[in-house]
Design a protein around this motif. Structure first.
Motif, PDB file in Angstrom:
ATOM      1  N   ASP A  83       0.867  -1.277   0.088  1.00 30.99           N
ATOM      2  CA  ASP A  83      -0.027   0.033   0.136  1.00 30.99           C
ATOM      3  C   ASP A  83       0.750   1.165   0.089  1.00 30.99           C
ATOM      4  OD1 ASP A  83      -2.427   1.269  -0.054  1.00 30.99           O
ATOM      5  OD2 ASP A  83      -2.491   1.510   2.180  1.00 30.99           O
ATOM      6  N   ILE A  84       2.152   1.266   0.911  1.00 28.13           N
ATOM      7  CA  ILE A  84       2.666   2.448   0.889  1.00 28.13           C
ATOM      8  C   ILE A  84       3.504   2.671  -0.201  1.00 28.13           C
ATOM      9  CG2 ILE A  84       4.889   3.204   2.025  1.00 28.13           C
ATOM     10  CD1 ILE A  84       3.771   1.943   4.651  1.00 28.13           C
ATOM     11  N   PHE A  85       3.857   1.465  -1.004  1.00 28.25           N
ATOM     12  CA  PHE A  85       4.694   1.654  -2.555  1.00 28.25           C
ATOM     13  C   PHE A  85       3.708   2.177  -3.366  1.00 28.25           C
ATOM     14  CE2 PHE A  85       8.182  -0.929  -0.897  1.00 28.25           C
ATOM     15  CZ  PHE A  85       9.200  -0.047  -1.497  1.00 28.25           C
ATOM     16  N   ARG A 166      12.916  -4.250   6.848  1.00 31.76           N
ATOM     17  CA  ARG A 166      12.534  -5.642   7.261  1.00 31.76           C
ATOM     18  C   ARG A 166      12.581  -6.685   6.290  1.00 31.76           C
ATOM     19  NH1 ARG A 166       6.233  -6.910   9.592  1.00 31.76           N
ATOM     20  NH2 ARG A 166       6.905  -9.144  10.331  1.00 31.76           N
ATOM     21  N   PHE A 167      11.961  -6.259   4.849  1.00 30.41           N
ATOM     22  CA  PHE A 167      11.871  -7.178   3.918  1.00 30.41           C
ATOM     23  C   PHE A 167      12.701  -7.261   2.812  1.00 30.41           C
ATOM     24  CE2 PHE A 167       7.418  -5.727   5.172  1.00 30.41           C
ATOM     25  CZ  PHE A 167       7.000  -6.886   5.799  1.00 30.41           C
ATOM     26  N   ALA A 168      13.782  -6.409   2.712  1.00 30.19           N
ATOM     27  CA  ALA A 168      14.578  -6.244   1.472  1.00 30.19           C
ATOM     28  C   ALA A 168      15.745  -7.384   1.510  1.00 30.19           C
ATOM     29  CB  ALA A 168      14.866  -5.030   1.096  1.00 30.19           C
ATOM     30  N   VAL A 206      12.568  -1.365  -6.618  1.00 32.48           N
ATOM     31  CA  VAL A 206      12.815  -1.093  -4.839  1.00 32.48           C
ATOM     32  C   VAL A 206      11.939  -2.168  -4.524  1.00 32.48           C
ATOM     33  CG1 VAL A 206      12.948   0.503  -3.032  1.00 32.48           C
ATOM     34  CG2 VAL A 206      13.958   1.159  -5.177  1.00 32.48           C
ATOM     35  N   GLN A 207      10.734  -2.079  -4.990  1.00 39.13           N
ATOM     36  CA  GLN A 207       9.651  -2.939  -4.257  1.00 39.13           C
ATOM     37  C   GLN A 207       9.810  -4.442  -4.540  1.00 39.13           C
ATOM     38  OE1 GLN A 207       5.510  -1.447  -5.250  1.00 39.13           O
ATOM     39  NE2 GLN A 207       4.918  -3.613  -5.278  1.00 39.13           N
TER      40      GLN A 207
END
Length: 234
Positions: A83-85, A166-168, A206-207
């Protein structure tokens, strides 16, 4: 605001700024506890000032404050991340549209100076590379002259840094510098369509790197981390 309240608010800024920078630079990882007493001792301030800084960061989505559990660095869900992306794509599309309608000279000069700083630390200082990459997008928004747009981009870029922490997966910053250069070239030509396309592809890249890595180890010595962000007089 009374004189004493103004002084307290002003004194809390270094705590806020340092915590925010440590989160954005991914020194403080998602989920790490942020004890008020330890932070207060690190900066030599009261717990009240620390709490003020934490409340402000909570409002920005960078810190999570739970009753009777204290504060910790926010842990965005994967749904929130997407959602933020999506929202970031909308905001930065508007930034590209506005910049391409403006006189390019001063804009390109400022962007190329920033890109030179990114290139200078590439492969040498990962923490600073992370910060400069985000600041490139914030600078783009600031150059539109819209404080409202700059504020929104500033907040959402910061939250994206938290998501990436957190995720990358680990990756080289080189592709980001190259893509920033392509975006600058499109703005210099006033080619809004190409600038928007390049920005869209850059943010999608990036996403796409935002993949869950549950084995990531967290450095939880908050005092030791924040001591690196304390000013020389702190």
């Amino acid at each position: 605001m009374t004189k004493n309240m103004y002084k307290s608010s002003k004194r809390s800024f270094p705590v806020y700024d340092s915590l925010r920078q440590a989160i954005i630079e991914q020194a403080l990882k998602p989920g790490v506890k942020l004890p008020e007493d330890s932070i207060g001792e690190t900066f030599g301030v009261s717990r009240t000032l620390v709490r003020n800084a934490l409340v402000r960061l909570d409002a920005e989505g960078l810190v999570d404050i739970q009753p009777n559990r204290g504060a910790s660095v926010a842990e965005p869900t994967i749904e929130e991340a997407y959602d933020i992306f999506d929202m970031r794509q909308c905001l930065e599309r508007e930034v590209m549209h506005r910049l391409c309608q403006m006189e390019p000279g001063p804009i390109i000069k400022a962007l190329k100076a920033h890109l030179a700083e990114e290139d200078k630390v590439l492969g040498k200082d990962g923490t600073r590379s992370i910060r400069l990459a985000g600041e490139f997008h914030i600078l783009l928004a600031e150059l539109t002259g819209s404080q409202i747009l700059a504020n929104y981009v500033n907040e959402i870029v910061s939250r994206c840094s938290l998501i990436l922490a957190r995720f990358a997966q680990a990756h080289s910053a080189e592709c980001g510098v190259e893509e920033h250069a392509e975006i600058i070239e499109a703005i210099a030509r006033g080619d809004a369509e190409h600038a928007i396309t390049r920005m869209h592809g850059h943010l999608r890249g990036v996403q796409d790197r935002a993949l869950l890595n549950p084995e990531d180890e967290r450095e939880e010595n908050v005092a030791a981390i924040l001591s690196r962000y304390r000013g020389p007089g702190g």
